[in-house]
Design an enzyme around this catalytic site. Structure first.
Site, PDB file in Angstrom:
ATOM      1  N   ARG A  15      12.219  19.160  52.341  1.00  0.00           N
ATOM      2  CA  ARG A  15      11.042  18.348  52.646  1.00  0.00           C
ATOM      3  C   ARG A  15      11.447  17.121  53.469  1.00  0.00           C
ATOM      4  NH1 ARG A  15       8.961  17.747  46.559  1.00  0.00           N
ATOM      5  NH2 ARG A  15      11.210  17.784  46.296  1.00  0.00           N
ATOM      6  N   LYS A  75      13.866  12.714  47.883  1.00  0.00           N
ATOM      7  CA  LYS A  75      14.728  12.761  46.707  1.00  0.00           C
ATOM      8  C   LYS A  75      15.513  11.462  46.561  1.00  0.00           C
ATOM      9  CE  LYS A  75      14.983  16.018  44.418  1.00  0.00           C
ATOM     10  NZ  LYS A  75      14.083  16.454  43.318  1.00  0.00           N
ATOM     11  N   TYR A  94      11.308   9.581  45.091  1.00  0.00           N
ATOM     12  CA  TYR A  94      11.529  10.030  43.714  1.00  0.00           C
ATOM     13  C   TYR A  94      12.923   9.561  43.318  1.00  0.00           C
ATOM     14  CZ  TYR A  94       7.702  13.516  43.946  1.00  0.00           C
ATOM     15  OH  TYR A  94       6.483  14.143  44.041  1.00  0.00           O
ATOM     16  N   HIS A  96      13.867   9.287  39.484  1.00  0.00           N
ATOM     17  CA  HIS A  96      14.188   9.857  38.161  1.00  0.00           C
ATOM     18  C   HIS A  96      15.432   9.186  37.586  1.00  0.00           C
ATOM     19  CE1 HIS A  96      11.046  12.868  38.372  1.00  0.00           C
ATOM     20  NE2 HIS A  96      11.426  13.131  39.596  1.00  0.00           N
ATOM     21  N   GLU A 118       7.668   8.722  40.878  1.00  0.00           N
ATOM     22  CA  GLU A 118       7.258   9.365  39.624  1.00  0.00           C
ATOM     23  C   GLU A 118       6.684   8.397  38.600  1.00  0.00           C
ATOM     24  OE1 GLU A 118      10.375   9.161  40.705  1.00  0.00           O
ATOM     25  OE2 GLU A 118      11.647   8.329  39.133  1.00  0.00           O
ATOM     26  N   ASP A 270      11.974  22.426  33.872  1.00  0.00           N
ATOM     27  CA  ASP A 270      12.588  21.114  34.144  1.00  0.00           C
ATOM     28  C   ASP A 270      12.527  20.200  32.923  1.00  0.00           C
ATOM     29  OD1 ASP A 270       9.822  20.899  34.366  1.00  0.00           O
ATOM     30  OD2 ASP A 270       9.910  19.356  35.920  1.00  0.00           O
TER      31      ASP A 270
END
Ligand SMILES: NC(=O)c1ccc[n+]([C@@H]2O[C@H](COP(=O)([O-])OP(=O)(O)OC[C@H]3O[C@@H](n4cnc5c(N)ncnc54)[C@H](O)[C@@H]3O)[C@@H](O)[C@H]2O)c1
Length: 373
Positions: A15, A75, A94, A96, A118, A270
């Site tokens: 992406r 990411k 993102y 995380h 997120e 996940d």
């Protein structure tokens, strides 16, 4: 503002964080957009598409990171990118953090402003930058499930929609949230017999209202699952208990109830998966077989459809990117409570309680916008 769009370099990430259409909007708002060469190639966008939309192409990631006041990614930064982040630079992606202490420490050390997709959260507690990927995964679950029901890939040899004179296949969907509803919609569209289960009666009412009558709603319980499992051709796992591991709704001992060649697609893999025999797989090796049942458990399903995923994600991120670019992160977060929930690390301080708790680090509290950083 100078905005940087590096090429994603995490393994199998195709992406890109901003499309040429998004660049066009940012350019119209008076911003300079630096795009790393080939950043959009895997999503179907050429350097020329970006240039025509008003971007400046840079030959290396370092050249993008060095000049950009805000980096927009998909990411989390990987190790080779850690040293590129600069003090005071806004990074919107993102992250995380709670699952990666090395990344968390690297971003603390960078003194950058880290805003995580997120954790951007609307007043109704929904997560607008996670929803589009759940929508993609939910729809893909049926596409993949239908494919793996084919005989050459060890399936039962069932066409989900059936044909005149031959009944369609049976699909059971566990969880009637974003993933589950999108999966139900796709399966119903193919003409399959669909049963969708949830423990939340409101969700089941919603499904009953919006989906066709051949989509059956059922309360989720072990008893009900055991009752109908022997007849299912495809089971989709789409359960989520926020902040917790997914519950095992289909345990190891229940698997033999399914016919050989049936398929399970555990989208919730996940979060540990809601089918006990599932373990994460990749797009290169998406399936394995237990007791004759084909298991598809790819943890990053949207990665297989980068064109759709990029558009779905950037439709939702672009309004926030424009706010950050037009106002700067402080004013934008001060004006928009949903965006301020995305603030995770600010100038070396952790501004998100769960991230601090995950590693026993100091929580600096929510950012005080009356202070000028
Ligand atoms: N594999 C991938 O590529 C991928 C992509 C996107 C999302 N996901 C994952 O898919 C999962 C579902 O995401 P979502 O956005 O639909 O979440 P969601 O919160 O919208 O829906 C989850 C649903 O599960 C229901 N549920 C909870 N306990 C249940 C039980 N015992 N039985 C039946 N239903 C139960 C909840 O009531 C809720 O309706 C998450 O784990 C998410 O991380 C995976």
């Amino acid at each position: 503002m100078i905005i940087g769009i590096p090429k994603e370099i995490k393994s199998h990430e195709n992406r890109v964080s901003v499309t040429p259409g998004g660049v066009n909007e940012l350019h119209k708002n008076g911003h300079t957009i630096l795009v790393e060469t080939q950043a959009g190639a895997a999503s179907g966008f050429s350097d020329q598409d970006y240039q025509q939309a008003g971007a400046v192409i840079r030959q290396t990631a370092a050249a993008v990171w060095a000049d950009a006041e805000m980096i927009v990614k998909v990411k989390e930064p990987i190790e080779s990118e850690y040293s590129l982040a600069r003090p005071g630079q806004t990074i919107f992606t993102y992250f995380h953090f709670a699952s990666n202490q090395t990344l968390t420490q690297a971003m603390i050390d960078s003194h950058a402003i880290c805003i995580a997709y997120e954790t951007v959260e609307l007043a109704d507690r929904s997560l607008p930058l996670l929803i589009p990927m759940s929508e993609v995964a939910g729809r893909m679950a049926i596409q993949q499930g239908a494919r793996y029901l084919e005989k050459p890939v060890m399936g039962r040899g069932i066409l989900l929609g059936g044909v005149p004179g031959v009944p369609p296949g049976n699909v059971l969907i566990l969880g009637a949230g974003i993933v589950g509803v999108q999966a139900a919609k796709m399966a119903a569209g193919l003409g399959a017999h669909v049963t969708i289960m949830d423990v939340n009666a409101q969700r089941l009412r919603h499904v009953n209202d919006i989906l066709p009558p051949h989509v059956i709603t059922m309360f989720s319980s072990e008893y009900n699952i055991r009752q109908i499992l022997p007849l299912q051709d495809l089971v989709v796992g789409a359960v989520l208990i926020p902040g917790a591991k997914a519950p095992h709704l289909i345990t190891r001992d229940m698997l033999p109830l399914m016919r050989p060649g049936s398929v399970v697609v555990d989208v919730a893999v996940d979060q540990g998966g809601c089918i006990e025999t599932c373990k994460p797989t990749t797009h290169e090796n998406p399936t394995f077989i237990v007791d004759g049942v084909v298991h598809y458990c790819v943890a990053n399903m949207p990665g297989a459809v980068p064109y759709t995923s990029t558009l779905a994600l950037t439709n939702c991120t672009l309004p926030y990117i424009i706010k950050l670019a037009n106002k700067g992160w402080q004013q934008a977060c001060n004006d928009h409570a949903d965006l301020s929930k995305g603030l995770n690390i600010i100038h070396g301080q952790i501004a998100h309680r769960e991230v601090a708790n995950a590693f026993g680090l100091e929580y600096a509290g929510e950012y005080d916008f009356t202070l000028q950083a």
